[in-house]
Motif scaffolding. Sequence first.
Motif, PDB file in Angstrom:
ATOM      1  N   PRO A  72       0.827  -1.210   0.000  1.00 23.55           N
ATOM      2  CA  PRO A  72       0.000   0.000   0.000  1.00 23.55           C
ATOM      3  C   PRO A  72       0.861   1.260   0.000  1.00 23.55           C
ATOM      4  CG  PRO A  72       0.006  -1.012   2.187  1.00 23.55           C
ATOM      5  CD  PRO A  72       0.715  -1.964   1.275  1.00 23.55           C
ATOM      6  N   THR A  73       0.408   2.277  -0.709  1.00 24.03           N
ATOM      7  CA  THR A  73       1.192   3.523  -0.756  1.00 24.03           C
ATOM      8  C   THR A  73       1.059   4.343   0.514  1.00 24.03           C
ATOM      9  OG1 THR A  73      -0.575   4.760  -1.874  1.00 24.03           O
ATOM     10  CG2 THR A  73       1.050   3.642  -3.272  1.00 24.03           C
ATOM     11  N   THR A  74       0.280   3.875   1.488  1.00 18.78           N
ATOM     12  CA  THR A  74       0.248   4.505   2.804  1.00 18.78           C
ATOM     13  C   THR A  74       1.427   4.065   3.664  1.00 18.78           C
ATOM     14  OG1 THR A  74      -1.222   2.727   3.555  1.00 18.78           O
ATOM     15  CG2 THR A  74      -2.260   4.793   2.833  1.00 18.78           C
ATOM     16  N   ARG A  75       2.202   3.100   3.159  1.00 22.78           N
ATOM     17  CA  ARG A  75       3.412   2.633   3.814  1.00 22.78           C
ATOM     18  C   ARG A  75       4.598   2.969   2.911  1.00 22.78           C
ATOM     19  NH1 ARG A  75       2.860   1.731   8.897  1.00 22.78           N
ATOM     20  NH2 ARG A  75       4.681   0.375   8.787  1.00 22.78           N
ATOM     21  N   PRO A  76       5.840   2.887   3.410  1.00 23.48           N
ATOM     22  CA  PRO A  76       6.982   3.111   2.522  1.00 23.48           C
ATOM     23  C   PRO A  76       6.927   2.175   1.319  1.00 23.48           C
ATOM     24  CG  PRO A  76       7.697   3.088   4.809  1.00 23.48           C
ATOM     25  CD  PRO A  76       6.253   2.655   4.808  1.00 23.48           C
ATOM     26  N   TYR A  77       7.134   2.734   0.115  1.00 23.32           N
ATOM     27  CA  TYR A  77       7.128   1.908  -1.088  1.00 23.32           C
ATOM     28  C   TYR A  77       8.248   2.346  -2.018  1.00 23.32           C
ATOM     29  CZ  TYR A  77       4.248   5.652  -3.316  1.00 23.32           C
ATOM     30  OH  TYR A  77       3.746   6.843  -3.813  1.00 23.32           O
ATOM     31  N   MET A  78       8.600   1.484  -2.959  1.00 26.88           N
ATOM     32  CA  MET A  78       9.829   1.617  -3.727  1.00 26.88           C
ATOM     33  C   MET A  78       9.935   2.939  -4.483  1.00 26.88           C
ATOM     34  SD  MET A  78      11.436  -1.089  -6.467  1.00 26.88           S
ATOM     35  CE  MET A  78      11.461  -2.411  -5.264  1.00 26.88           C
ATOM     36  N   LEU A  79       8.885   3.295  -5.219  1.00 32.83           N
ATOM     37  CA  LEU A  79       8.963   4.523  -6.011  1.00 32.83           C
ATOM     38  C   LEU A  79       9.207   5.745  -5.137  1.00 32.83           C
ATOM     39  CD1 LEU A  79       6.264   4.330  -8.846  1.00 32.83           C
ATOM     40  CD2 LEU A  79       8.703   4.820  -9.111  1.00 32.83           C
ATOM     41  N   ASP A  85      12.287  10.337  -8.649  1.00 33.03           N
ATOM     42  CA  ASP A  85      12.573  11.084  -9.876  1.00 33.03           C
ATOM     43  C   ASP A  85      11.926  10.458 -11.106  1.00 33.03           C
ATOM     44  OD1 ASP A  85      14.603   9.030  -9.254  1.00 33.03           O
ATOM     45  OD2 ASP A  85      15.464   9.589 -11.184  1.00 33.03           O
ATOM     46  N   LEU A  86      11.401   9.236 -10.971  1.00 38.39           N
ATOM     47  CA  LEU A  86      10.725   8.598 -12.097  1.00 38.39           C
ATOM     48  C   LEU A  86       9.280   9.069 -12.249  1.00 38.39           C
ATOM     49  CD1 LEU A  86      11.992   4.917 -11.715  1.00 38.39           C
ATOM     50  CD2 LEU A  86      12.581   6.520 -13.537  1.00 38.39           C
ATOM     51  N   VAL A  87       8.798   9.851 -11.278  1.00 33.49           N
ATOM     52  CA  VAL A  87       7.411  10.312 -11.300  1.00 33.49           C
ATOM     53  C   VAL A  87       7.365  11.825 -11.413  1.00 33.49           C
ATOM     54  CG1 VAL A  87       5.231  10.380 -10.034  1.00 33.49           C
ATOM     55  CG2 VAL A  87       6.653   8.331  -9.942  1.00 33.49           C
ATOM     56  N   GLU A  88       6.671  12.313 -12.406  1.00 34.24           N
ATOM     57  CA  GLU A  88       6.458  13.744 -12.563  1.00 34.24           C
ATOM     58  C   GLU A  88       5.168  14.122 -11.849  1.00 34.24           C
ATOM     59  OE1 GLU A  88       6.451  14.149 -16.806  1.00 34.24           O
ATOM     60  OE2 GLU A  88       8.638  14.334 -16.908  1.00 34.24           O
ATOM     61  N   GLY A  89       5.284  14.918 -10.812  1.00 36.29           N
ATOM     62  CA  GLY A  89       4.112  15.272 -10.028  1.00 36.29           C
ATOM     63  C   GLY A  89       4.141  14.576  -8.685  1.00 36.29           C
ATOM     64  N   PRO A  90       3.092  14.771  -7.888  1.00 35.82           N
ATOM     65  CA  PRO A  90       3.071  14.196  -6.533  1.00 35.82           C
ATOM     66  C   PRO A  90       2.965  12.682  -6.549  1.00 35.82           C
ATOM     67  CG  PRO A  90       0.946  15.185  -7.073  1.00 35.82           C
ATOM     68  CD  PRO A  90       1.883  15.560  -8.178  1.00 35.82           C
ATOM     69  N   LEU A  91       3.625  12.067  -5.589  1.00 38.20           N
ATOM     70  CA  LEU A  91       3.552  10.618  -5.433  1.00 38.20           C
ATOM     71  C   LEU A  91       2.348  10.261  -4.574  1.00 38.20           C
ATOM     72  CD1 LEU A  91       7.322  10.044  -4.940  1.00 38.20           C
ATOM     73  CD2 LEU A  91       5.940   8.677  -6.488  1.00 38.20           C
ATOM     74  N   PRO A  92       1.590   9.238  -4.964  1.00 36.42           N
ATOM     75  CA  PRO A  92       0.400   8.871  -4.198  1.00 36.42           C
ATOM     76  C   PRO A  92       0.722   8.415  -2.779  1.00 36.42           C
ATOM     77  CG  PRO A  92       0.406   7.807  -6.356  1.00 36.42           C
ATOM     78  CD  PRO A  92       1.762   8.397  -6.155  1.00 36.42           C
ATOM     79  N   GLU A  93      -0.168   8.716  -1.876  1.00 37.96           N
ATOM     80  CA  GLU A  93      -0.159   8.186  -0.525  1.00 37.96           C
ATOM     81  C   GLU A  93      -1.620   7.993  -0.145  1.00 37.96           C
ATOM     82  OE1 GLU A  93       1.393   9.270   3.978  1.00 37.96           O
ATOM     83  OE2 GLU A  93       2.319  10.244   2.254  1.00 37.96           O
ATOM     84  N   SER A  94      -2.193   6.893  -0.625  1.00 34.97           N
ATOM     85  CA  SER A  94      -3.629   6.692  -0.531  1.00 34.97           C
ATOM     86  C   SER A  94      -3.952   5.220  -0.311  1.00 34.97           C
ATOM     87  CB  SER A  94      -4.314   7.171  -1.820  1.00 34.97           C
ATOM     88  OG  SER A  94      -5.646   6.719  -1.898  1.00 34.97           O
ATOM     89  N   PRO A  95      -4.954   4.905   0.510  1.00 35.82           N
ATOM     90  CA  PRO A  95      -5.348   3.504   0.682  1.00 35.82           C
ATOM     91  C   PRO A  95      -5.941   2.894  -0.584  1.00 35.82           C
ATOM     92  CG  PRO A  95      -6.886   4.967   1.807  1.00 35.82           C
ATOM     93  CD  PRO A  95      -5.726   5.806   1.372  1.00 35.82           C
ATOM     94  N   SER A  96      -6.288   3.716  -1.563  1.00 36.78           N
ATOM     95  CA  SER A  96      -6.869   3.199  -2.807  1.00 36.78           C
ATOM     96  C   SER A  96      -5.840   3.001  -3.912  1.00 36.78           C
ATOM     97  CB  SER A  96      -7.981   4.123  -3.304  1.00 36.78           C
ATOM     98  OG  SER A  96      -7.459   5.385  -3.673  1.00 36.78           O
TER      99      SER A  96
END
Length: 206
Positions: A72-79, A85-96
């Motif tokens: 889940p992106t509510t926990r530490p995740y690889m990206l 730097d591989l993501v343009e814009g905000p990185l998700p932090e959501s239970p969905s």
Amino acid sequence: MIHAINWANAHLHDGALYDSHRLRHAIFVRRTGYDVPTYEDAEYDQFDTPAAVYLVHRGGSGRVDGVARLVPTTRPYMLRELWPDLVEGPLPESPSVWEGTRFGIDAGLAVDERRNVSRRLVAACQEFGLDRGLEAMLVLMPPLILRSVIRSAGCEIEPLGPVKRKGGIPVQAARVPISEAALRAVRAVGGIRGDVLAPPPAARAA
């Protein structure tokens, strides 16, 4: 069938979780050459935590021959932790929204069987996502794998940033929507009838 395994239910799956780490070692360390931690021919990293869920495919003999890790992106995740730097814009932090990594198939399988296992794992990701009420999964793969595994299985791919080289390998981050329509498409492409995710195992008596 494919089993959704975590630390809480791993004891009900007869060593399949450990075998999946050994398969990861064969794929990502011996074959691909990733510089990641290992122990006695099992690969692991800092994202293998109680929050992770492992989709584990076992062949007819019961041997583990396919795996994917979901976090889940509510926990530490690889990206977010390693390659923002591989993501343009905000990185998700959501239970969905969850992240899918360590997607791998046993190289010893015949080509057709590898394709079948791959498409069943993609279908399992969709089934898992729908069951959890997810809207998307994030993936990080070489562009060729994104196209030949995810898109060719019937899923849409929404690139999140440019292709960059990491560890000498070109990779790209992408968002894969979760939907009933996507699951129907994956099942149609793969000739899959019904669910591929096994129901949760019954707890064993103490």
